[in-house]
Design an enzyme around this catalytic site. Structure first.
Site, PDB file in Angstrom:
ATOM      1  N   ALA A   6      48.895  26.986  35.457  1.00 31.94           N
ATOM      2  CA  ALA A   6      49.726  25.995  36.144  1.00 31.94           C
ATOM      3  C   ALA A   6      48.846  24.817  36.561  1.00 31.94           C
ATOM      4  O   ALA A   6      47.628  24.956  36.651  1.00 31.94           O
ATOM      5  CB  ALA A   6      50.385  26.610  37.382  1.00 31.94           C
ATOM      6  N   ARG A  19      57.792  42.577  25.628  1.00 30.70           N
ATOM      7  CA  ARG A  19      58.543  43.289  26.674  1.00 30.70           C
ATOM      8  C   ARG A  19      59.298  44.460  26.078  1.00 30.70           C
ATOM      9  O   ARG A  19      59.362  45.547  26.649  1.00 30.70           O
ATOM     10  CB  ARG A  19      59.523  42.343  27.362  1.00 30.70           C
ATOM     11  CG  ARG A  19      58.844  41.340  28.250  1.00 30.70           C
ATOM     12  CD  ARG A  19      59.853  40.453  28.933  1.00 30.70           C
ATOM     13  NE  ARG A  19      59.178  39.538  29.851  1.00 30.70           N
ATOM     14  CZ  ARG A  19      59.786  38.591  30.544  1.00 30.70           C
ATOM     15  NH1 ARG A  19      61.095  38.428  30.429  1.00 30.70           N
ATOM     16  NH2 ARG A  19      59.115  37.817  31.361  1.00 30.70           N
ATOM     17  N   CYS A  66      59.647  71.357  16.102  1.00 27.13           N
ATOM     18  CA  CYS A  66      59.739  70.657  14.816  1.00 27.13           C
ATOM     19  C   CYS A  66      58.978  71.416  13.737  1.00 27.13           C
ATOM     20  O   CYS A  66      59.365  71.371  12.569  1.00 27.13           O
ATOM     21  CB  CYS A  66      59.178  69.249  14.943  1.00 27.13           C
ATOM     22  SG  CYS A  66      60.256  68.190  15.903  1.00 27.13           S
ATOM     23  N   GLY A  98      50.482  37.861  38.475  1.00 32.75           N
ATOM     24  CA  GLY A  98      49.676  36.671  38.342  1.00 32.75           C
ATOM     25  C   GLY A  98      48.181  36.966  38.344  1.00 32.75           C
ATOM     26  O   GLY A  98      47.741  38.065  38.030  1.00 32.75           O
ATOM     27  N   HIS A 100      63.644  64.323  17.931  1.00 34.84           N
ATOM     28  CA  HIS A 100      62.330  63.995  17.412  1.00 34.84           C
ATOM     29  C   HIS A 100      62.435  63.447  15.981  1.00 34.84           C
ATOM     30  O   HIS A 100      63.444  63.644  15.299  1.00 34.84           O
ATOM     31  CB  HIS A 100      61.450  65.246  17.430  1.00 34.84           C
ATOM     32  CG  HIS A 100      60.952  65.579  18.808  1.00 34.84           C
ATOM     33  ND1 HIS A 100      60.099  66.616  19.054  1.00 34.84           N
ATOM     34  CD2 HIS A 100      61.194  65.013  20.017  1.00 34.84           C
ATOM     35  CE1 HIS A 100      59.829  66.676  20.348  1.00 34.84           C
ATOM     36  NE2 HIS A 100      60.488  65.721  20.958  1.00 34.84           N
ATOM     37  N   THR A 133      53.642  35.990  42.050  1.00 36.01           N
ATOM     38  CA  THR A 133      54.348  35.523  40.850  1.00 36.01           C
ATOM     39  C   THR A 133      55.846  35.731  41.003  1.00 36.01           C
ATOM     40  O   THR A 133      56.654  34.869  40.647  1.00 36.01           O
ATOM     41  CB  THR A 133      53.830  36.295  39.616  1.00 36.01           C
ATOM     42  OG1 THR A 133      52.446  36.016  39.491  1.00 36.01           O
ATOM     43  CG2 THR A 133      54.542  35.874  38.347  1.00 36.01           C
ATOM     44  N   CYS A 179      55.746  69.259  16.870  1.00 37.67           N
ATOM     45  CA  CYS A 179      55.651  70.061  18.096  1.00 37.67           C
ATOM     46  C   CYS A 179      55.880  71.538  17.804  1.00 37.67           C
ATOM     47  O   CYS A 179      56.525  71.920  16.826  1.00 37.67           O
ATOM     48  CB  CYS A 179      56.614  69.542  19.152  1.00 37.67           C
ATOM     49  SG  CYS A 179      58.342  69.692  18.717  1.00 37.67           S
ATOM     50  N   GLU A 220      61.075  64.331  13.164  1.00 38.97           N
ATOM     51  CA  GLU A 220      61.245  65.294  12.069  1.00 38.97           C
ATOM     52  C   GLU A 220      62.709  65.692  11.911  1.00 38.97           C
ATOM     53  O   GLU A 220      63.222  65.770  10.786  1.00 38.97           O
ATOM     54  CB  GLU A 220      60.402  66.550  12.333  1.00 38.97           C
ATOM     55  CG  GLU A 220      58.895  66.310  12.363  1.00 38.97           C
ATOM     56  CD  GLU A 220      58.387  65.887  13.732  1.00 38.97           C
ATOM     57  OE1 GLU A 220      59.159  65.292  14.525  1.00 38.97           O
ATOM     58  OE2 GLU A 220      57.207  66.140  14.011  1.00 38.97           O
ATOM     59  N   LEU A 247      46.789  40.000  40.551  1.00 39.05           N
ATOM     60  CA  LEU A 247      47.071  41.337  40.001  1.00 39.05           C
ATOM     61  C   LEU A 247      46.203  41.573  38.762  1.00 39.05           C
ATOM     62  O   LEU A 247      45.594  42.640  38.609  1.00 39.05           O
ATOM     63  CB  LEU A 247      48.562  41.457  39.648  1.00 39.05           C
ATOM     64  CG  LEU A 247      48.982  42.780  38.999  1.00 39.05           C
ATOM     65  CD1 LEU A 247      48.698  43.961  39.932  1.00 39.05           C
ATOM     66  CD2 LEU A 247      50.468  42.755  38.621  1.00 39.05           C
TER      67      LEU A 247
END
Ligand code: AOF
Ligand code: ZN
Length: 373
Positions: free
Chosen positions: A170, A192, A92, A306, A58, A204, A83, A60, A309
């Site tokens: 497209a 990503r 922590c 695409g 973690h 897609t 935590c 900390e 979805l």
């Protein structure tokens, strides 16, 4: 409770550190911690840390390790309540106490029912000065994936769209390479890297045959889990996604009772099949699909197309954020739309978003939206 004029500054530093963990730490939240000593010359940072890949150690622990003895009498800025539960290591909150920290500034309480205020309470009971709610909204936004996991058992859904100025992805012939430019694509890869999984629809996946990995110099190992929503198992076994299923995880969301030989063929290639019950109209129920993904530890999903979805997630009000990359080009009404039909009769009923940020990416713009409350 003490308040110092520089509390916000150090909390922002803790939030910036926390951000480095996004896409790396699920199912844990991404937390940052900054330890500050107040001296005659003003405050001085003596330790910094953030949640490490895989969710441990973690934040900390990391910051305390760097501060060493300088943690005694210091203030710890934490972007999430420390935590209080015994996980793979001790809490922590206890580590901060044992290190002799005098004050803890927390951005927001940990929604995990095992913590939920007990971390702050434990620190207070030990005589530590606790200040809560510093940059709480920023901390909530940063870990919205973790908050949604706790409250709704689903991940954060970011929809990424790369289109022309008129929202086309497209031409009528299906040609789409490349509408947006190099800078947009680099930013897309960064998106990503900060998500735990990337999801696309089967159409897609079939048409584009994407790899869905993260190809930024130095970020190659941050490639998220690839997910294909493929109710009828239409994805070819020869697609790049399937052929590379041993390199990066591939999960296929599909309706139960698909052809068993085909199911086994996918599994033999290393893909993980996840059965999703049908909703209205016999298509996969997207909330159930997200529930399944969440149960497997994903807190942030990037949806990259695409149109169908995107529309089904939009119809079920499951899109939390939109990252819209727009090229200054026009394709016209005969091109493919970014989002398929939503069946909206009145504008009042349209899903609506709040614009958070607009950036330039070379010749394109990137607009970031969040769902309106
Ligand atoms: C912190 N600092 O950096 C993080 C926290 O499975 P474990 O033992 O790692 O615990 C996971 C829980 O710890 C997670 O659900 C959340 O409540 C908290 N995450 N807490 O003090 C951190 N990542
Ligand atoms: Zn902890």
């Amino acid at each position: 409770m003490t308040v110092r004029p520089y509390d916000t500054r150090f909390m922002k530093m803790a939030l910036a550190l926390a951000e480095r963990g996004l896409g790396q730490v699920a199912p844990n939240p991404a937390v940052g911690c900054v330890i500050v000593q107040e001296g005659p010359d003003g405050p001085r940072v003596v330790g910094r840390g953030f949640t490490q890949a895989g969710g441990r150690p973690h934040a900390e622990t990391e910051a305390l390790k760097r501060a060493g003895d300088l943690a005694r009498g210091a203030t710890a800025y934490v972007s999430l309540e420390p935590c209080s539960h015994h996980g793979k290591t001790g809490p922590c909150a206890d580590a901060l106490m044992e290190a002799g920290v005098a004050r803890v500034v927390g951005a927001i309480a940990d929604p995990n029912p095992e913590v939920a205020g007990r971390g702050f309470a434990r620190l207070q009971a030990a005589g530590i000065d606790v200040t809560e709610n510093v940059c709480a909204a920023d901390a909530q936004f940063l870990n919205q994936g973790f908050f949604l996991t706790m409250s709704e058992r689903r991940p954060l859904v970011t929809l990424k769209i790369a289109s022309s100025l008129d929202g086309r992805t497209a031409t009528h012939e299906g040609q789409s390479k490349w509408i947006t430019g190099e800078a947009s694509r680099a930013r897309g890869h960064l998106l990503r890297a900060t998500h735990d999984a990337i999801m696309v629809g089967s159409a897609t996946a079939i048409v584009d045959d994407p790899e869905l990995t993260c190809r930024l110099p130095g970020l190659g190992e941050r490639s998220p889990i690839r997910i294909v929503a493929d109710g009828r198992l239409r994805l070819p076994l020869t697609s790049k996604l399937v052929r590379e299923a041993h390199k990066a995880p591939l999960w296929i969301l599909t309706l139960p009772n698909g052809d068993s030989a085909r199911r086994s063929a996918f599994e033999e290639c290393g893909a993980v099949l996840i059965d999703v019950e049908p909703g209205d109209g016999g298509l996969m129920d997207m909330r159930a699909a997200l529930g399944q993904i969440s149960a497997r530890g994903v807190t942030r999903v990037l949806v990259e197309g695409g149109a169908r979805l995107a529309a089904s997630l939009m119809r079920d009000r499951l899109v939390d954020r939109i990252e819209w990359f727009q090229a200054a080009k026009l394709i016209g009404g005969d091109g493919y739309p970014a989002i398929a039909g939503l069946g909206i009769k009145h504008v009042d009923g349209a899903p609506s978003f709040v614009l958070r940020e607009v950036l330039r990416a070379g010749p394109d713009t990137v607009s970031s939206y969040v769902r309106s409350a």
